[in-house]
Design an enzyme around this catalytic site. Structure first.
Site, mmCIF file in Angstrom:
data_model
loop_
_atom_site.group_PDB
_atom_site.id
_atom_site.type_symbol
_atom_site.label_atom_id
_atom_site.label_comp_id
_atom_site.label_asym_id
_atom_site.label_seq_id
_atom_site.Cartn_x
_atom_site.Cartn_y
_atom_site.Cartn_z
ATOM 1 N N GLY A 75 58.778 3.952 23.364
ATOM 2 C CA GLY A 75 60.137 4.471 23.239
ATOM 3 C C GLY A 75 60.503 4.353 21.769
ATOM 4 O O GLY A 75 59.623 4.211 20.924
ATOM 5 N N CYS A 132 61.591 14.461 20.971
ATOM 6 C CA CYS A 132 62.487 13.634 21.783
ATOM 7 C C CYS A 132 63.410 14.567 22.564
ATOM 8 O O CYS A 132 63.636 15.706 22.157
ATOM 9 C CB CYS A 132 63.300 12.719 20.868
ATOM 10 S SG CYS A 132 64.246 13.648 19.677
ATOM 11 N N THR A 195 51.893 12.296 19.756
ATOM 12 C CA THR A 195 50.892 11.942 20.783
ATOM 13 C C THR A 195 50.859 12.964 21.928
ATOM 14 O O THR A 195 51.783 13.758 22.093
ATOM 15 C CB THR A 195 51.232 10.565 21.378
ATOM 16 O OG1 THR A 195 52.604 10.597 21.807
ATOM 17 C CG2 THR A 195 51.039 9.453 20.376
ATOM 18 N N GLY A 245 46.334 12.435 13.961
ATOM 19 C CA GLY A 245 45.772 12.318 15.300
ATOM 20 C C GLY A 245 44.348 11.819 15.268
ATOM 21 O O GLY A 245 43.418 12.554 14.925
ATOM 22 N N GLY A 246 44.183 10.532 15.558
ATOM 23 C CA GLY A 246 42.844 9.993 15.768
ATOM 24 C C GLY A 246 42.005 9.766 14.535
ATOM 25 O O GLY A 246 40.792 9.570 14.641
ATOM 26 N N GLY A 267 47.354 6.392 12.185
ATOM 27 C CA GLY A 267 48.164 5.582 13.083
ATOM 28 C C GLY A 267 47.376 4.481 13.759
ATOM 29 O O GLY A 267 47.203 3.365 13.240
HETATM 30 C C1 LIG Z 1 52.473 2.165 19.021
HETATM 31 C C2 LIG Z 1 52.858 3.519 18.529
HETATM 32 C C3 LIG Z 1 54.168 3.764 18.117
HETATM 33 C C4 LIG Z 1 54.542 5.020 17.647
HETATM 34 N N1 LIG Z 1 55.829 5.243 17.228
HETATM 35 C C5 LIG Z 1 56.166 6.467 16.724
HETATM 36 C C6 LIG Z 1 57.476 6.707 16.203
HETATM 37 O O1 LIG Z 1 58.339 5.832 16.167
HETATM 38 N N2 LIG Z 1 57.741 7.941 15.723
HETATM 39 C C7 LIG Z 1 56.815 8.966 15.709
HETATM 40 O O2 LIG Z 1 57.117 10.071 15.228
HETATM 41 N N3 LIG Z 1 55.559 8.748 16.167
HETATM 42 C C8 LIG Z 1 55.221 7.541 16.677
HETATM 43 N N4 LIG Z 1 53.945 7.327 17.114
HETATM 44 C C9 LIG Z 1 52.953 8.417 17.040
HETATM 45 C C10 LIG Z 1 52.131 8.306 15.752
HETATM 46 O O3 LIG Z 1 52.942 8.419 14.604
HETATM 47 C C11 LIG Z 1 51.044 9.414 15.718
HETATM 48 O O4 LIG Z 1 51.675 10.671 15.775
HETATM 49 C C12 LIG Z 1 50.063 9.328 16.885
HETATM 50 O O5 LIG Z 1 49.799 7.970 17.215
HETATM 51 C C13 LIG Z 1 48.745 10.033 16.592
HETATM 52 O O6 LIG Z 1 48.065 9.454 15.500
HETATM 53 P P1 LIG Z 1 46.889 8.364 15.670
HETATM 54 O O7 LIG Z 1 45.926 8.915 16.679
HETATM 55 O O8 LIG Z 1 46.320 8.215 14.289
HETATM 56 O O9 LIG Z 1 47.551 7.120 16.153
HETATM 57 C C14 LIG Z 1 53.564 6.071 17.593
HETATM 58 C C15 LIG Z 1 52.246 5.814 18.001
HETATM 59 C C16 LIG Z 1 51.880 4.554 18.469
HETATM 60 C C17 LIG Z 1 50.446 4.328 18.893
#
Ligand SMILES: Cc1cc2nc3c(=O)[nH]c(=O)nc-3n(C[C@H](O)[C@H](O)[C@H](O)COP(=O)(O)O)c2cc1C
Length: 320
Positions: A75, A132, A195, A245-246, A267
């Protein structure tokens, strides 16, 4: 040609120049990481999404691991905008790294007033997390639809002179269309992406693993999917695409740049390896040295597609 030792790692994202193309993804970075990396080496900071009010986030459990991935339903717990201005902003001001502030709101007006309030010295850009619910319409995320994206981006554009990045969701059926809507309404860049909506069930209790039932998939498993979205979005818009992403190593980052990204966000990899971001920056530089590429920006869109291999873009990316 002699081996190059000095690579120009800088990239331009709209009006903003970054010293290199690598930055954290929103919500995955913490101030305590200064113990494992030099913050002055990052391309930018990106904050956890902030909202106007205090928010407590979703019910527990909020995170579950799956092979090559993480599902989170955090959230948006937020200490609110006043805390951000008084505590967080001064903390980041101590570094010579642009600060990108991620914001979210339930209405287009709410986004605009937050962006206006955060147009402050020390803030280098606004990243609008529009994945959102839009409570004025049907409750779907703004970024699910081009029209809602265009409307909220237009309001944001009027509200701030800062560079405006719009973060999209891969859960929509047509990301290029949504990216074009953000561009048409004045976004300086699109972030591709948030995500992927997903779910996991616990086989002992037969209950969903997450308190929120569904959550967002991130981590290495999503990279090929988001790579495809980046490729398609980069073909659809002229503004820079920031890939997210990833990414877990520099090869992943280079792949995204070849697909059309101007910069990347890291991330989930930070949870596995806290210094991942700086390792990735070093790896990109080493790649450029090895391949004798003088400017990292030259990687952007460098994927080689022979004419015979040209995908049927009418199918992949229907014209609007
Ligand atoms: C624990 C967690 C918290 C996240 N919080 C946010 C957030 O507050 N705002 C946002 O835009 N994306 C948020 N994301 C999404 C990440 O910024 C990113 O778009 C997503 O994880 C894909 O990148 P990754 O595969 O490198 O993690 C969050 C992801 C994770 C895993």
């Amino acid at each position: 040609m002699s081996a190059m030792t000095t690579i120009d790692l800088s990239v331009r994202i709209g009006g903003l120049t970054l010293r290199n193309p690598v930055m954290p993804a929103s919500g995955t970075f913490a101030e305590g990481l200064d113990r494992v990396m030099d913050f002055n080496r990052l391309g930018a900071f990106v904050t956890k999404t902030i909202t106007r009010e205090l928010r407590s986030g979703n019910p527990l459990p909020r995170v579950v691991e799956r092979p090559g991935s993480l599902i989170n339903a955090i959230g948006i717990p937020s200490k609110g905008v006043a805390y951000f201005v008084e505590e967080t902003l001064p903390y980041y001001a101590a570094y010579d790294t642009p600060l990108v502030v991620s914001i979210s709101a339930p209405t287009a007006d709410g986004f605009a007033s937050l962006a206006s309030e955060l147009t402050l010295p020390g803030v280098a850009a606004i990243e609008a997390n529009i994945s959102c619910p839009n409570i004025e319409e049907d409750g779907k995320a703004f970024a699910m639809e081009a029209e809602a994206t265009q409307k909220v981006t237009r309001e944001l554009r009027k509200a701030t002179k800062l560079p405006l990045w719009v973060k999209l969701t891969p859960n929509t059926g047509d990301m290029p269309d949504v990216a074009r809507a953000a561009e048409a309404a004045g976004a300086d860049a699109v972030v591709v992406a948030n995500t992927i909506l997903s779910m996991a069930i616990d086989l002992k209790s037969f209950k969903p693993c997450l308190g929120n039932i569904m959550g967002g998939l991130s981590g290495p498993a999503i990279k090929p999917i988001i790579l495809r979205h980046v490729f398609q979005c980069a073909k659809a818009v002229r503004i820079p695409v920031i890939a997210c992403g990833g990414i877990s190593n520099s090869d992943d980052a280079v792949e995204y740049m070849l697909a059309g990204a101007s910069a990347v966000q890291v991330g989930t990899a930070t949870f596995v390896q806290p210094a991942a971001i700086t390792t990735i920056i070093e790896g990109i530089e080493a790649f450029c040295v090895h391949r004798e590429i003088a400017r990292v920006a030259d990687l952007t869109g460098g994927v080689v597609i022979e004419e015979a291999d040209e995908p049927d873009l009418a199918w992949l990316n229907p014209p609007t």
